[in-house]
Motif scaffolding. Structure first.
Motif, short mmCIF file in Angstrom:
data_model
loop_
_atom_site.label_atom_id
_atom_site.label_comp_id
_atom_site.label_asym_id
_atom_site.label_seq_id
_atom_site.Cartn_x
_atom_site.Cartn_y
_atom_site.Cartn_z
N MET A 39 -7.18 30.68 -2.17
CA MET A 39 -5.85 31.27 -2.36
C MET A 39 -5.10 31.26 -1.04
N PHE A 40 -5.73 31.77 0.02
CA PHE A 40 -5.06 31.87 1.30
C PHE A 40 -4.78 30.47 1.88
N ASP A 41 -5.70 29.54 1.63
CA ASP A 41 -5.52 28.18 2.13
C ASP A 41 -4.36 27.48 1.41
N THR A 42 -4.25 27.71 0.11
CA THR A 42 -3.13 27.15 -0.66
C THR A 42 -1.81 27.63 -0.07
N LEU A 43 -1.72 28.91 0.21
CA LEU A 43 -0.50 29.46 0.79
C LEU A 43 -0.28 28.92 2.20
N ALA A 44 -1.34 28.82 2.97
CA ALA A 44 -1.24 28.31 4.35
C ALA A 44 -0.68 26.88 4.36
N ARG A 45 -1.16 26.06 3.43
CA ARG A 45 -0.72 24.67 3.38
C ARG A 45 0.77 24.54 3.08
N ALA A 69 -5.32 33.97 7.77
CA ALA A 69 -6.18 34.59 6.75
C ALA A 69 -7.13 33.53 6.18
N ALA A 70 -6.63 32.32 5.99
CA ALA A 70 -7.46 31.24 5.45
C ALA A 70 -8.62 30.94 6.41
N LEU A 71 -8.33 30.92 7.70
CA LEU A 71 -9.37 30.65 8.69
C LEU A 71 -10.45 31.74 8.68
N VAL A 110 -16.83 32.30 4.09
CA VAL A 110 -17.41 31.37 3.11
C VAL A 110 -18.62 30.67 3.73
N ASP A 111 -18.44 30.24 4.98
CA ASP A 111 -19.50 29.49 5.65
C ASP A 111 -20.75 30.32 5.89
N CYS A 112 -20.61 31.65 5.95
CA CYS A 112 -21.85 32.42 6.14
C CYS A 112 -22.31 33.05 4.82
N GLN A 148 -14.06 34.10 17.14
CA GLN A 148 -13.27 34.62 18.26
C GLN A 148 -13.00 33.55 19.32
N LYS A 149 -13.80 32.49 19.32
CA LYS A 149 -13.55 31.40 20.27
C LYS A 149 -12.34 30.57 19.81
N MET A 150 -12.10 30.58 18.50
CA MET A 150 -11.04 29.74 17.93
C MET A 150 -9.74 30.50 17.71
N LEU A 151 -9.86 31.81 17.58
CA LEU A 151 -8.70 32.60 17.14
C LEU A 151 -8.50 33.77 18.10
N PRO A 152 -7.34 33.82 18.75
CA PRO A 152 -7.09 34.96 19.64
C PRO A 152 -7.00 36.23 18.82
#
Ligand SMILES: C[C@@H](O)[C@H](N)C(=O)O
Ligand SMILES: C[C@@H](O)[C@H](N)C(=O)O
Lengths: 165, 165
Positions: free
Chosen positions: A112-118, B29-31, B37-39, B78-82
């Motif tokens: 959902m968030f990725d769809t909005l982000a895109r 939010a997507a990130l 998801v990855d964990c 935290q390395k990717m996102l301030p």
């Protein structure tokens, strides 16, 4: 997992109201709700998240026609309750992904968030329950967001079902 | 109106995680959800409210057994996102008032928050959907809060039904 998503809904009849920096102690949320009860408004969302230094923001969503009376009621509240400010934002709309268990599966929230982000749509507020993930986004992006979410969750899964049968 | 309240539920298997001061722009939010998801963690709530100066906090609730892997995943993020910080709070528990339309009637939210206020229980976070009003409160106050909410919403309405028949 998309079979869980039953519908994409939206609501344009919304105004976001935020009480900024209320004291984070027992009784404050009750006092705010008491004020809303007294002006007979119906609510769409109540959101309170992390605050800073003993203060919190309490946000809620009301129908547009109730803006006047809520504004009036909160003016009186401000005499009783120290707070940093009250904001009204009519530039938001609400979109929701609905279905059993949607909020428990981060893959659904991610999509959902990725769809909005895109689409370059900024997510202003997020609130979930086990049946629904709701986001407040800019009002003028609601229509295209609903279409895109439909494409992500509903149309793709129909294709998947057809291919599977 | 209390006939709407069908149940009081609670969940002690929760840890509140807050990403403080993430940039308030599309894709963030997507990130964050991608990382979750990855964990392979399951989520109980996602809450994002008003922020300040182009930043927002994103809060979510996870099962206690997932604290380790989420901690690890967010360290990489935290390395990717301030962001200003990440907090984990194991001192919370969740209580919910459940029933059709509960979140739309401010009287129900009022009575829930007022019940907690009378016990001196501080409400840390609030999230609603049309079927549920959920609050995070101190973990050691959950049992008595559930009893008190039961008394407010369930037992009283049973009395009302008996008196009405
Ligand atoms: C900020 C507000 O929610 C407060 N913590 C209360 O319990 O009422
Ligand atoms: C903060 C975060 O929600 C951001 N506004 C986004 O759209 O991803």
């Amino acid at each position: 997992e998309d079979v869980k998503v039953r519908a994409i809904t939206h609501n344009l009849d919304v105004v976001k109201v935020v009480l900024l920096g209320v004291p984070d102690k027992p009784g404050v949320a009750a006092l705010v709700l008491r004020t809303l009860v007294d002006c007979a408004v119906s609510l769409d969302m109540i959101i309170q998240s992390e605050g800073r230094e003993g203060k919190k923001d309490i946000a809620f969503v009301i129908p547009r026609e109730d803006k006047g009376k809520v504004h009036k009621a909160l003016e009186s509240l401000q005499k009783m309750l120290p707070l940093e400010g009250v904001t009204f934002d009519e530039g938001v709309g609400k979109v929701s992904v609905v279905g059993a268990g949607v909020a428990n599966d981060p893959r659904i929230a991610f999509r959902m968030f990725d769809t909005l982000a895109r689409l370059g749509v900024n997510i202003d507020m997020i609130s979930t329950s086990n049946l629904r993930i709701s986001c407040l986004i800019p009002r003028d992006r609601v229509a295209e967001s609903v279409s895109a979410l439909h494409e992500t969750f509903i149309e793709d899964s129909e294709v998947m079902l057809r291919e599977g049968s």
